[in-house]
Write a protein that holds these residues in place. Structure first.
Motif, PDB file in Angstrom:
ATOM      1  N   LEU A  11       0.822  -1.205   0.000  1.00 13.07           N
ATOM      2  CA  LEU A  11       0.000   0.000   0.000  1.00 13.07           C
ATOM      3  C   LEU A  11       0.859   1.260   0.000  1.00 13.07           C
ATOM      4  CD1 LEU A  11      -2.810  -0.864   2.563  1.00 13.07           C
ATOM      5  CD2 LEU A  11      -3.078  -0.476   0.112  1.00 13.07           C
ATOM      6  N   VAL A  14       1.606   2.613  -3.475  1.00 12.27           N
ATOM      7  CA  VAL A  14       0.451   3.272  -4.077  1.00 12.27           C
ATOM      8  C   VAL A  14       0.163   4.583  -3.370  1.00 12.27           C
ATOM      9  CG1 VAL A  14      -2.018   3.058  -4.544  1.00 12.27           C
ATOM     10  CG2 VAL A  14      -0.525   1.074  -4.795  1.00 12.27           C
ATOM     11  N   ALA A  15       0.246   4.550  -2.023  1.00 16.66           N
ATOM     12  CA  ALA A  15      -0.108   5.739  -1.248  1.00 16.66           C
ATOM     13  C   ALA A  15       0.846   6.889  -1.516  1.00 16.66           C
ATOM     14  CB  ALA A  15      -0.108   5.405   0.243  1.00 16.66           C
ATOM     15  N   SER A  18      -0.659   8.467  -4.405  1.00 14.72           N
ATOM     16  CA  SER A  18      -2.018   8.964  -4.196  1.00 14.72           C
ATOM     17  C   SER A  18      -2.042  10.162  -3.266  1.00 14.72           C
ATOM     18  CB  SER A  18      -2.930   7.863  -3.655  1.00 14.72           C
ATOM     19  OG  SER A  18      -2.518   7.450  -2.380  1.00 14.72           O
ATOM     20  N   SER A 126     -10.143   5.536   5.136  1.00 16.30           N
ATOM     21  CA  SER A 126      -8.711   5.547   4.824  1.00 16.30           C
ATOM     22  C   SER A 126      -7.920   4.791   5.876  1.00 16.30           C
ATOM     23  CB  SER A 126      -8.187   6.987   4.757  1.00 16.30           C
ATOM     24  OG  SER A 126      -6.798   7.010   4.468  1.00 16.30           O
ATOM     25  N   HIS A 276     -11.985  11.205   2.798  1.00 19.06           N
ATOM     26  CA  HIS A 276     -10.750  10.574   2.337  1.00 19.06           C
ATOM     27  C   HIS A 276      -9.814  11.604   1.702  1.00 19.06           C
ATOM     28  CE1 HIS A 276      -8.307   8.960  -1.036  1.00 19.06           C
ATOM     29  NE2 HIS A 276      -7.802   8.326  -0.013  1.00 19.06           N
ATOM     30  N   ALA A 280      -6.048  12.498   3.016  1.00 16.32           N
ATOM     31  CA  ALA A 280      -4.862  12.400   2.155  1.00 16.32           C
ATOM     32  C   ALA A 280      -4.133  13.744   2.090  1.00 16.32           C
ATOM     33  CB  ALA A 280      -5.270  11.952   0.757  1.00 16.32           C
ATOM     34  N   VAL A 300       0.187   6.283   5.688  1.00 14.76           N
ATOM     35  CA  VAL A 300      -0.330   5.575   4.520  1.00 14.76           C
ATOM     36  C   VAL A 300      -1.362   6.417   3.778  1.00 14.76           C
ATOM     37  CG1 VAL A 300      -1.430   3.466   3.679  1.00 14.76           C
ATOM     38  CG2 VAL A 300       0.069   3.370   5.683  1.00 14.76           C
ATOM     39  N   GLY A 302      -4.359   5.668   2.601  1.00 11.23           N
ATOM     40  CA  GLY A 302      -4.833   4.957   1.419  1.00 11.23           C
ATOM     41  C   GLY A 302      -6.300   5.214   1.126  1.00 11.23           C
ATOM     42  N   THR A 303      -6.790   4.625   0.044  1.00 14.58           N
ATOM     43  CA  THR A 303      -8.159   4.828  -0.415  1.00 14.58           C
ATOM     44  C   THR A 303      -9.130   3.935   0.363  1.00 14.58           C
ATOM     45  OG1 THR A 303      -8.088   3.075  -2.075  1.00 14.58           O
ATOM     46  CG2 THR A 303      -7.257   5.262  -2.736  1.00 14.58           C
ATOM     47  N   GLU A 306      -8.687   0.314  -0.742  1.00 14.43           N
ATOM     48  CA  GLU A 306      -7.468  -0.276  -0.190  1.00 14.43           C
ATOM     49  C   GLU A 306      -7.661  -0.660   1.277  1.00 14.43           C
ATOM     50  OE1 GLU A 306      -4.257   2.098  -3.037  1.00 14.43           O
ATOM     51  OE2 GLU A 306      -4.836   2.912  -1.089  1.00 14.43           O
TER      52      GLU A 306
END
Length: 331
Positions: A11, A14-15, A18, A126, A276, A280, A300, A302-303, A306
């Motif tokens: 993750l 990806v994070a 993102s 998240s 979210h 982020a 992290v 994340g979405t 995720e």
């Protein structure tokens, strides 16, 4: 032992992208009238805990970004189930959200009859952060590294003791996983919370423990306890001299505390999306991220998808571990 690993390292890749991409979109697709009043961020752990600290950072920045009051409400107890159940049964309007963790959303389901479903009772927002723990011993224990500790454990026939914050906590499961992977026997002496667990090892009543790096780093740095290894797959900037348990002789060992933002099931998706995006945006800010990273926290952000996938993998991981080790967590 079958290799049990979380998907946090995947993750992170990806994070990292993102976090950058999400910040410019934080104002996109906003609900027309949300929020227009105070938001409660429920933390199902006591004030002063790692979860509480992350929750207060998040609440302060959300309040600034959303231009509405955001208050942290601590509702600890019953392995984080009291606060989690409160949010699960709250109105799904975006004004009550939860900063959950391993205990409330992955571990407890393996040995407790929960008053909520950790998956279907919530909308994932998240995966906020993950925190490794530290394997520590009292300085009087004749082990200066993991190999020496395991040799001592094998020679002592189950007489070495360890403590944890309680039955079923991450520290308890982490020590049992270590003992299983190393083929040693250790005696569990549970404490009533992390503060007592640390004190019992510092006082020499118990030989060792695994505890979060946020609580461990100060007592390792000042010599009150001897740090042997950390439980992540990478070394931590908070204690860079300590090897990982994988490096120290237990390949594949990983144990992370994680913290995630949830809303009650049925919360409108436009509100979930905005929460979210703001999360982020907040954790992409170096002023927020860098102090946490220095203290050993892996950010992290994340979405929702995720988080949902990660949570299911964690439920499977801890369930498998508890069944494999035949742990009795109902004491």
């Amino acid at each position: 032992m079958k290799r049990l690993r979380s998907t946090v390292p995947c993750l992170l890749a990806v994070a990292a992208l993102s976090l950058i991409a999400a910040a410019p979109q934080a104002r996109a697709n906003e609900p027309s009238n949300w929020p227009d009043r105070l938001i409660k961020l429920v933390v199902p752990f006591p004030a002063g805990s790692v979860t509480d600290r992350i929750g207060r950072v998040l609440a302060q920045r959300l309040e600034t970004n959303l231009k509405q009051p955001v208050v942290v409400e601590n509702r600890p107890g019953a392995g984080a189930t009291i606060g989690s159940d409160y949010v699960a049964k709250s109105r799904p309007d975006g004004y009550t959200v939860l900063l959950g963790a391993n205990a409330s959303h992955a571990v407890n389901v393996a040995f407790m009859k929960l008053p909520y479903d950790p998956v279907s009772s919530f909308e994932p927002i998240s995966l906020v952060a993950a925190v490794p723990s530290v394997l520590m011993v009292n300085p009087g224990v004749a082990a200066r590294n993991v190999n020496e500790l395991l040799a001592l454990a094998k020679a002592s026939s189950g007489k070495l003791t360890y403590t944890s914050a309680g039955i079923g906590t991450t520290g308890h499961l982490g020590m049992e996983m270590l003992a299983s992977m190393a083929g040693v026997q250790l005696l569990h002496v549970p404490a009533k919370g992390p503060a007592q667990a640390l004190q019992d090892v510092m006082a020499g009543h118990v030989d060792m423990l695994i505890e979060s790096i946020a609580l461990s780093a100060p007592v390792v740095k000042d010599g009150r306890l001897r740090g042997l290894a950390i439980t992540a797959q990478q070394r931590s900037p908070a204690l860079p001299e300590l090897p990982t348990l994988s490096e120290a002789g237990l390949p594949g060992y990983e144990l992370l505390l994680w913290f995630a933002l949830y809303a009650p099931a049925g919360t409108p998706q436009d509100i979930v999306a905005k929460l979210h995006a703001e999360t982020a945006r907040i954790f992409a800010d170096p002023a927020v991220r860098d102090p946490l990273v220095r203290d050993g926290v892996t950010v992290v952000a994340g979405t929702p998808r995720e988080l949902a996938d990660f949570q299911r993998s964690e439920i499977d991981k801890f369930g498998t571990l508890i069944r494999k080790l035949n742990l009795d967590l109902k004491q």
